[in-house]
Design a protein around this motif. Structure first.
Motif, short mmCIF file in Angstrom:
data_model
loop_
_atom_site.label_atom_id
_atom_site.label_comp_id
_atom_site.label_asym_id
_atom_site.label_seq_id
_atom_site.Cartn_x
_atom_site.Cartn_y
_atom_site.Cartn_z
N THR A 1 -13.40 6.84 7.17
CA THR A 1 -13.59 8.06 7.76
C THR A 1 -12.62 9.24 7.99
O THR A 1 -12.81 10.28 8.23
CB THR A 1 -14.24 7.77 9.48
OG1 THR A 1 -13.44 6.99 9.81
CG2 THR A 1 -15.69 7.12 9.23
N LEU A 2 -11.38 8.43 8.07
CA LEU A 2 -10.30 9.19 8.23
C LEU A 2 -9.74 9.94 7.06
O LEU A 2 -9.23 11.12 6.91
CB LEU A 2 -8.82 8.41 8.67
CG LEU A 2 -8.90 8.01 9.86
CD1 LEU A 2 -7.66 7.01 10.12
CD2 LEU A 2 -8.88 8.98 11.22
N LEU A 3 -10.17 9.49 5.69
CA LEU A 3 -10.01 10.09 4.32
C LEU A 3 -11.20 10.98 4.26
O LEU A 3 -10.99 11.90 3.30
CB LEU A 3 -9.78 8.84 3.31
CG LEU A 3 -8.84 7.92 3.58
CD1 LEU A 3 -9.01 6.80 2.36
CD2 LEU A 3 -7.55 8.50 3.42
N ARG B 1 -6.30 13.89 2.46
CA ARG B 1 -6.30 15.36 2.26
C ARG B 1 -6.50 16.14 3.63
O ARG B 1 -7.26 15.63 4.63
CB ARG B 1 -7.43 15.87 1.37
CG ARG B 1 -7.16 15.68 -0.18
CD ARG B 1 -8.41 16.38 -0.93
NE ARG B 1 -7.76 16.12 -2.12
CZ ARG B 1 -8.91 16.17 -3.29
NH1 ARG B 1 -10.01 16.33 -3.24
NH2 ARG B 1 -8.48 16.09 -4.40
N PRO B 2 -5.68 17.19 4.00
CA PRO B 2 -5.65 17.40 5.45
C PRO B 2 -6.48 18.61 5.88
O PRO B 2 -6.36 19.50 6.41
CB PRO B 2 -4.12 18.14 5.45
CG PRO B 2 -3.86 18.66 3.99
CD PRO B 2 -4.63 17.51 3.13
N THR B 3 -7.78 18.37 5.07
CA THR B 3 -8.85 19.47 5.13
C THR B 3 -9.36 19.81 6.59
O THR B 3 -9.16 21.01 7.06
CB THR B 3 -10.20 19.04 4.29
OG1 THR B 3 -9.76 18.55 3.15
CG2 THR B 3 -11.24 20.18 4.32
N TYR B 4 -9.44 18.92 7.30
CA TYR B 4 -9.60 19.11 8.73
C TYR B 4 -8.93 19.85 9.47
O TYR B 4 -9.01 20.88 10.40
CB TYR B 4 -10.46 17.74 9.39
CG TYR B 4 -10.61 17.79 10.99
CD1 TYR B 4 -11.68 18.56 11.46
CD2 TYR B 4 -9.83 17.54 11.84
CE1 TYR B 4 -11.82 18.66 12.78
CE2 TYR B 4 -10.03 17.44 13.06
CZ TYR B 4 -11.11 18.16 13.51
OH TYR B 4 -11.13 18.32 14.86
N GLN B 5 -7.87 19.30 9.25
CA GLN B 5 -6.30 19.75 10.29
C GLN B 5 -6.18 21.35 9.75
O GLN B 5 -5.91 22.15 10.73
CB GLN B 5 -5.30 18.90 9.88
CG GLN B 5 -5.17 17.81 10.44
CD GLN B 5 -6.09 16.54 9.75
OE1 GLN B 5 -6.32 16.77 8.85
NE2 GLN B 5 -6.34 15.36 10.52
N ASN C 1 0.80 -1.15 0.11
CA ASN C 1 -0.07 0.05 -0.03
C ASN C 1 1.04 1.22 -0.11
O ASN C 1 1.81 1.32 0.70
CB ASN C 1 -1.02 0.23 1.22
CG ASN C 1 -2.09 0.86 1.25
OD1 ASN C 1 -2.69 1.07 0.01
ND2 ASN C 1 -2.41 1.76 2.17
N ILE C 2 0.38 2.36 -0.79
CA ILE C 2 1.31 3.47 -0.96
C ILE C 2 0.30 4.57 -0.40
O ILE C 2 -0.99 4.61 -0.80
CB ILE C 2 1.67 3.77 -2.16
CG1 ILE C 2 2.69 2.80 -2.58
CG2 ILE C 2 2.35 5.26 -2.43
CD1 ILE C 2 3.00 3.02 -4.02
N ILE C 3 0.64 5.29 0.73
CA ILE C 3 -0.13 6.46 1.25
C ILE C 3 0.16 7.86 0.90
O ILE C 3 1.57 8.08 1.40
CB ILE C 3 -0.42 6.26 2.90
CG1 ILE C 3 -1.17 4.71 3.01
CG2 ILE C 3 -1.34 7.31 3.18
CD1 ILE C 3 -1.00 4.20 4.38
N THR C 4 -0.30 8.53 0.39
CA THR C 4 0.20 10.07 0.03
C THR C 4 -0.90 11.07 0.35
O THR C 4 -2.07 10.44 0.76
CB THR C 4 0.60 10.06 -1.56
OG1 THR C 4 1.38 11.13 -1.73
CG2 THR C 4 -0.52 10.05 -2.44
N PHE C 5 -0.40 12.23 0.43
CA PHE C 5 -1.23 13.51 0.73
C PHE C 5 -1.41 14.44 -0.10
O PHE C 5 -0.16 14.76 -0.83
CB PHE C 5 -0.77 14.23 2.02
CG PHE C 5 -1.02 13.38 3.37
CD1 PHE C 5 -1.64 13.71 4.17
CD2 PHE C 5 -0.11 12.01 3.55
CE1 PHE C 5 -1.94 13.15 5.36
CE2 PHE C 5 -0.27 11.55 4.88
CZ PHE C 5 -1.15 11.95 5.68
N ASP C 6 -2.65 14.67 -0.58
CA ASP C 6 -3.05 15.60 -1.44
C ASP C 6 -2.17 15.41 -2.87
O ASP C 6 -1.33 16.58 -3.19
CB ASP C 6 -2.86 16.93 -0.91
CG ASP C 6 -3.86 18.17 -1.41
OD1 ASP C 6 -4.33 17.78 -2.40
OD2 ASP C 6 -3.85 19.11 -0.94
N ALA C 7 -2.33 14.26 -3.57
CA ALA C 7 -1.49 14.03 -4.88
C ALA C 7 -1.92 15.01 -5.70
O ALA C 7 -2.98 15.57 -5.94
CB ALA C 7 -1.67 12.71 -5.30
#
Length: 385
Positions: free
Chosen positions: A351-353, A172-176, A148-154
């Protein structure tokens, strides 16, 4: 629920030491491990004088569920080559990542790579006779055994089509980001009457649309008019940004983008927004790498073109940047620890995504604070009474 995929292990590549220590701290707290215990795996990537390297893993990885965290854009990490100190490029970081996977030697039960800013993510499509570096690297990692590859805001998450049978999570870090905004500016109103979301170009539309839809506010956008007859520094220069959207006069504005490199584009957008009457301009960028330094950004701030830049700690930020009055770093360590903890127990991270409920709760809480603040101000005795 028992751990289906084996003993948890976290590997932090060079340049990620502080980040992974925070992640490890959260994991130990949640799982009630003592101070002397750790999920971090000790590794090294020593260099020969010629610049050649090798990877060493200092303990057995047999049966482990491994999460390798890497920052491909940490240029502060250096190595010696022919007596010279050489900063590590994204290519160097990527080569070390492959070396660590090779040193594990297929003994781990599962390997996940957390690569916040995707290696070669901007080279995601072919417009002429060009290499497709991002797609090639994804395929290479999968062929080496990465599950698995986990990336942020590709930059463009469709690059996952290169590995259709393997895991690829784009976070995506929308909530943070919104949480950091309300903490930094407690007075801010997030209602549609007071704030708008702006996409600085066509590529930023999907992430900006998510902000606008989940917040229930208006969306505007710019499109880049480029000169395709010339190439400067490997790209077609932007001649102008054209605005499409509702009137923004006297409104706060959130400009959303995946990265800030030189800053030229986002500052030009900020200038136009100010000319159109925007009140405060907040720049949300997942990755702030400032490839041209801070001078132009500082000048724009001094001239009042923007109010604050919010960026994650998913990529390296020097101390000089952290001290800037216009920069707020958004800590993502706890979020990454949540992702690791959830996946390690083979549970869904849906729910995290897509944290809609948490965002709505934040919006409701902020609306109550703003309303209460207004009531308190009205209750204050006026001067002269």
């Amino acid at each position: 629920m028992g751990n289906l995929y084996g003993e948890l292990g976290v590997i932090g590549m060079r340049g990620c030491e502080g980040f992974v220590e925070q992640v490890d701290s959260y994991l130990r707290e949640w799982r009630r491990h003592g101070d002397e215990e750790t999920y971090l795996i000790e590794t090294d990537c020593p260099r020969f004088g010629s610049g050649e390297a090798k990877a060493i893993v200092h303990e057995s990885m047999r049966g482990h569920d491994l999460y390798i965290i890497t920052d491909m854009f940490n240029h502060s990490v250096k190595y010696k080559m022919y007596g010279e100190s050489v900063p590590m490029s994204p290519d160097d970081h990527y080569a070390d990542l492959k070396r660590i996977i090779a040193a594990i030697g297929g003994k781990a039960r599962r390997i996940s790579v957390i690569m916040p800013m995707l290696y070669e993510g901007r080279q995601h499509k072919r417009t002429t006779r060009e290499s497709l570096d991002c797609a090639m690297s994804l395929q290479e990692l999968v062929n080496m055994g990465v599950t698995n590859i986990i990336t942020f805001d590709a930059h463009d998450p469709r690059v996952q089509n290169a590995i259709p049978l393997s895991g690829f999570d784009n976070v995506r870090p929308t909530y943070q980001m919104l949480k950091a905004l309300t903490k930094r500016y407690p007075d801010i109103s997030l209602s549609s009457d007071d704030i708008m979301v702006i996409a600085p170009d066509e590529g930023a539309m999907s992430r900006s649309m998510y902000y606008a839809s989940v917040m229930g506010i208006e969306l505007g956008m710019f499109y880049k008019r480029r000169n395709y007859s010339v190439i400067i520094d490997g790209k077609n220069p932007i001649e102008a940004h054209e605005y499409l959207g509702r009137d923004i006069k006297d409104k706060d504005v959130i400009v959303v983008d995946d990265m800030l490199a030189s800053g030229d584009s986002i500052l030009d957008v900020s200038l136009q927004l100010k000319e159109k009457g925007a009140k405060r301009i907040f720049l949300f960028v997942t990755f702030a790498i400032f490839t041209s330094g801070y001078e132009r950004i500082q000048k724009a701030y001094d001239e009042g073109l923007f109010t604050q830049i919010f960026a994650t700690n998913l990529v390296y930020a020097p101390d000089e940047l952290l001290q800037k009055p216009w920069f707020t770093q958004v800590n993502m360590c706890k979020y990454v620890a949540y992702i690791i903890d959830t996946l390690n127990h083979d549970e869904s991270i849906s729910t995290l995504l897509n944290p809609v409920k948490r965002i709505h709760a934040l919006l409701d809480s902020q609306a109550e604070k703003v309303a209460k603040s207004k009531e308190e101000q009205l209750a204050l005795p006026k001067e002269g009474n």
